[in-house]
Design an enzyme around this catalytic site. Structure first.
Site, PDB file in Angstrom:
ATOM      1  N   HIS A  95       0.805  -1.226   0.000  1.00 18.33           N
ATOM      2  CA  HIS A  95       0.000   0.000   0.000  1.00 18.33           C
ATOM      3  C   HIS A  95       0.835   1.272   0.000  1.00 18.33           C
ATOM      4  CE1 HIS A  95      -4.119  -1.538   0.511  1.00 18.33           C
ATOM      5  NE2 HIS A  95      -3.569  -2.517   1.191  1.00 18.33           N
ATOM      6  N   LYS A 135      -8.602  13.549   4.914  1.00 16.57           N
ATOM      7  CA  LYS A 135      -7.755  12.368   4.894  1.00 16.57           C
ATOM      8  C   LYS A 135      -6.743  12.504   6.024  1.00 16.57           C
ATOM      9  CE  LYS A 135      -6.784  13.259   0.590  1.00 16.57           C
ATOM     10  NZ  LYS A 135      -6.840  12.083  -0.255  1.00 16.57           N
ATOM     11  N   ARG A 136      -6.001  11.442   6.283  1.00 14.70           N
ATOM     12  CA  ARG A 136      -4.965  11.497   7.310  1.00 14.70           C
ATOM     13  C   ARG A 136      -4.031  12.680   7.033  1.00 14.70           C
ATOM     14  NH1 ARG A 136      -0.137   8.473   7.053  1.00 14.70           N
ATOM     15  NH2 ARG A 136      -1.054   7.368   5.284  1.00 14.70           N
TER      16      ARG A 136
END
Length: 860
Positions: A398, A591-592
């Site tokens: 990922h 998002k993060r």
């Protein structure tokens, strides 16, 4: 008499009749109580409703489990440290096609389904895209009737709950499993304080979720530390150390309009009564008496505990091994359970019945653990165990970020898992021998390819290398990402195993991410396509393209968007106190928080916009496209620069939103405690979404897919799945800017050589922050990361300065496009119409056929 008192309790676990459902809800309120008998407020109604829905799920789960056991198909076991599930009630009744029935049933108590669903807390089992992807995958596995299981950990407090204070982000424990009333009576007297300690140790007052089913008969021993014993015949056995138990909790996952319901099995760590030293406790040594219980509590307490200390590293590795060992013991137990019904029963059959998918490097220990179980417990030799392991496990990568490609200290590994370290050393040795004997031309590359890095200053185990060496398949999660893996990160392995590497572009479930979270737009899609089959066949969305210029569709689409924007505006007001205008352009980045995702560029752009607005005349401001910039996400607790970015967004918002000259044309809002339920409000209400990571650094992204599916236009770089989204929705319906992935290395080199010339607008934005316009907080360390040519924490590694001018130019194109409402709505429609490829159903179908080798197994 209350409305609840008028509904007679009657157990009707499988009924779809609203009156019978109401009786079943009342039954659970009375006979599965968690509250005092006189209470039936919204929270009590949620628990009773959830348990009523769970009755439906349990029946389907049992039928599915028995069907899999009877037919004995090959099954997939998905191992992931994260599952970001979100609320389950709306999703469950939607997938079971009983939403209307439950809505009518709750009206008999005087409640709306939406209000009761809002009482549910998000399951805190994940952090970001990795966990949300895993949850989408489970939904698709169930919908496609695939024989599959998810495995994870039952975190008590998850990552953390984010609170925004004057000093910036604060982290507090997530309370998703808390039922606050349970402890109400326990702290009245000192005597009861000790009772509460014992209760905690033995889980008398059990934290719980209404969706989980504890499986007291599914318990496995998990060993840590100890030593390796060698018997006279040379066999090795791990012994000693400390042993905890893994207890299974099952969360049923229903498929959409199918009879199948699969399981997410979550492991909790426990110790037994025998591990509690009553003598020490009575002697006043309370902590010593419950030492093993305390260690058990630590394992599943928090997702990603800080690892700056030796203790933190040990705890993280404990978590990873705990997940892998419990899951593999469970997999082997069920294989042997079914094997008794088969004629052969050979271990060589294991890969034909079991596929294990490692979601990133966190479950890498599944490799040496499977080898250990096969050799030390089942008695297989190395070659046979290796053949089984290699044919069973596969790895999804990922990230290409170095810090996310896990490397574990060999000393820590040897201390915690001595037998596994032996196995890893043997894997490394045999891999080196294989390369030397078969590829003389690669001898010079062996050191970088090895599983073990024996650098005397910091010897480590390279987990990604172990996955590549041991797994039968390695896949990336977007075409660009997979190409980078093959051409750069794992290029040497590709020359040895060219067929081992694949691409599986990520996807999202269209049920949660359009059908259920955006009912207004969903109904329009169904109306114009004249079918709701798009919900399970997302390619049908292309049918909207022929209506992209239809004025009637435009009017309906705009009305649906406005309804979602108003709902979002209410949420923002509720959680921040800031009033935003639904007629402004809603520009969202959620998002993060990470430097490579470049929220810093976003806020620098907002600062530049604010400065230009301040310099304009009142007449000129009236020509500007009004915009509301929203940012949300959590910064990891020890990630200092990410937390500075959160602070900066809030400080800019505090100034801009209170500036009467400007706040009609620009507002900046930080959305606190971003999670799945918040996303389900923000994404339908979005019009422009920022996916602006440095090219080549975002493996895929999945929020970009959710935004496009909901008719949002993306401004972004050619990174991750942005590349494929732009291809599908059309180049004219995507605002592109920034360097390409193949330019990044050269641009960094140019910077090191002093060749970078910053754009004046970039310098202007930074200087405005340094001037103190947004308060007295010292942003020097954050801004200094953008300065200089090289060095740790300097040199603008993520190319914010290089991409900033093209980013500002792209935002100017956004402003002009939004003024043309007809053009913008058409762009929005074409984004939804082009999102068919990004269904997780498509992704999982490809995994099933091309990696796992499994087929649908529908319950008859």
């Amino acid at each position: 008499m209350s409305a609840a008192d008028k509904v007679k309790p009657a157990a009707s676990p499988a009924s779809e009749d609203p009156s019978a459902i109401a009786g079943n809800i009342s039954y659970h309120a009375q006979y599965s109580p968690h509250f005092s008998p006189l209470a039936f407020g919204p929270e009590q109604a949620f628990y009773a409703t959830a348990e009523s829905v769970r009755d439906h799920l349990l029946q389907r789960w049992n039928d599915t489990y028995l069907h899999f056991h009877k037919t004995d198909p090959k099954q997939t076991y998905y191992l992931s440290m994260e599952y970001l599930q979100g609320r389950a009630l709306t999703n469950a009744v939607g997938n079971l096609a009983i939403t209307g029935a439950y809505a009518d049933a709750l009206k008999k108590f005087g409640y709306e389904l939406e209000a009761i669903a809002g009482q549910e807390r998000d399951a805190a089992l994940g952090n970001g895209g990795l966990g949300r992807l895993a949850s989408c995958f489970l939904d698709s596995m169930a919908t496609l009737n695939l024989p599959s299981w998810g495995y994870g950990l039952r975190y008590r407090y998850g990552l953390f709950k984010q609170r925004i204070a004057k000093e910036g982000q604060e982290e507090i424990a997530e309370d998703w499993l808390d039922v606050p009333f349970l402890y109400a009576h326990i702290i009245l007297h000192n005597f009861f304080i000790w009772i509460s300690i014992i209760a905690m140790l033995f889980n008398i007052f059990q934290k719980f979720s209404p969706w989980e089913i504890v499986r007291h008969d599914v318990v496995y021993p998990i060993r840590f530390f100890g030593h390796v014993e060698i018997s006279p015949d040379g066999k090795r056995k791990w012994a000693g150390g400390e042993v905890l138990n893994a207890l299974a909790y099952d969360v049923p996952i229903p498929g959409y309009k199918t009879k199948n319901a699969i399981s997410l099995r979550l492991w909790d760590a426990t110790a037994t009564a025998e591990d509690f030293n009553l003598f020490q406790f009575n002697d006043g040594q309370y902590e010593s008496a419950a030492q093993l219980h305390s260690r058990a509590q630590q394992i599943c307490a928090v997702l990603y505990p800080g690892d700056a200390t030796e203790e933190g590293k040990l705890l993280r590795l404990k978590q990873q091994y705990f997940l892998c060992s419990a899951s593999l013991q469970d997999i082997i137990f069920r294989f042997k359970e079914r094997k008794a019904d088969r004629v052969s029963g050979k271990w060589s059959e294991f890969p034909s019945k079991v596929a294990v998918q490692m979601n990133d490097t966190h479950p890498t220990l599944a490799i040496p653990e499977l080898m250990r179980l096969l050799m030390d417990v089942e008695g297989l030799g190395w070659d046979e165990a290796w053949a089984v392991t290699n044919k069973t496990v596969a790895y999804t990568n990922h990230t290409v970020l170095p810090e996310a490609l896990e490397k574990w200290s060999q000393a820590v590994m040897r201390k915690l898992l001595p037998r596994h370290m032996e196995i890893i050393e043997e894997i490394d040795k045999r891999f080196r021998e294989m390369v030397i004997s078969t590829r003389k031309d690669m001898e010079g590359k062996i050191e970088s390819m090895r599983v073990l890095d024996n650098n005397p200053e910091k010897p480590v185990v390279r987990m990604a290398n172990l996955c590549v060496v041991a797994g039968h398949t390695v896949n990336g999660v977007a075409e660009l990402h997979s190409n980078i893996l093959k051409q750069e990160l794992f290029a040497d392995y590709v020359s040895i195993w060219p067929n081992k590497f694949q691409n599986k572009t990520n996807g999202i479930t269209p049920r949660r991410w359009l059908r259920f979270c955006n009912p207004e737009l969903s109904e329009i899609v169904t109306k114009w396509l004249k079918t709701d089959q798009w919900t399970s066949n997302l390619d049908l969305l292309t049918g909207l393209r022929k209506f992209a210029d239809d004025e009637k569709l435009h009017a309906e689409w705009a009305a649906a968007k406005l309804a979602s924007k108003k709902r979002l505006a209410k949420h923002v007001l509720d959680v921040t106190g800031v009033t935003i205008d639904p007629n402004s352009l809603f520009d969202i980045q959620i998002k993060r928080i990470h430097e490579y995702k470049r929220q810093l560029m976003n806020i620098l752009g907002a600062v530049y916009r604010y400065k230009k607005l301040k310099e304009m005349s009142a007449a000129d401001r009236q020509k500007v496209t009004p915009r509301t910039v929203m940012v949300g996400g959590k910064a990891f607790a020890t990630y200092t620069n990410a937390k500075r970015i959160v602070k900066l967004v809030n400080d800019v918002g505090a100034v801009v939103n209170n500036d009467a000259d400007v706040n009609k044309y620009l507002k900046v809002v930080f959305i606190p405690n971003y999670n799945v339920s918040v996303a389900e409000v923000l994404i339908p209400g979005s019009e422009l979404s920022q996916h602006i990571s440095t090219a080549g650094m975002e493996a895929s992204g999945t929020s970009n897919m959710k935004f496009s599916l909901n008719g949002c236009v993306i401004i972004g770089t050619l990174d991750g799945a942005n590349v494929e989204i732009r291809e599908e929705v059309g180049q004219d319906n995507f605002f592109l800017f920034g360097a390409k992935a193949d330019q990044v290395a050269g641009l960094r080199k140019d910077r090191e050589n002093g060749l970078f010339k910053p754009d004046p607008r970039f310098e202007e934005a930074k200087q405005f922050i340094r001037s103190g316009a947004f308060g007295t907080y010292d942003y020097t360390p954050l801004l200094d990361s953008l300065e200089g040519n090289t060095g740790f924490g300097r040199g603008d590694y993520f190319l914010v300065g290089y991409d900033f001018p093209s980013y500002i130019d792209a935002q100017a194109r956004v402003d002009e496009a939004y003024k043309d409402k007809k053009k913008w709505i058409k762009m929005s429609i074409l984004n939804t119409a082009g999102s068919g490829k990004f269904s997780s159903d498509r992704t999982i179908d490809q995994y099933a056929k091309e990696i796992w080798g499994i087929s649908a197994c529908p319950v008859p």
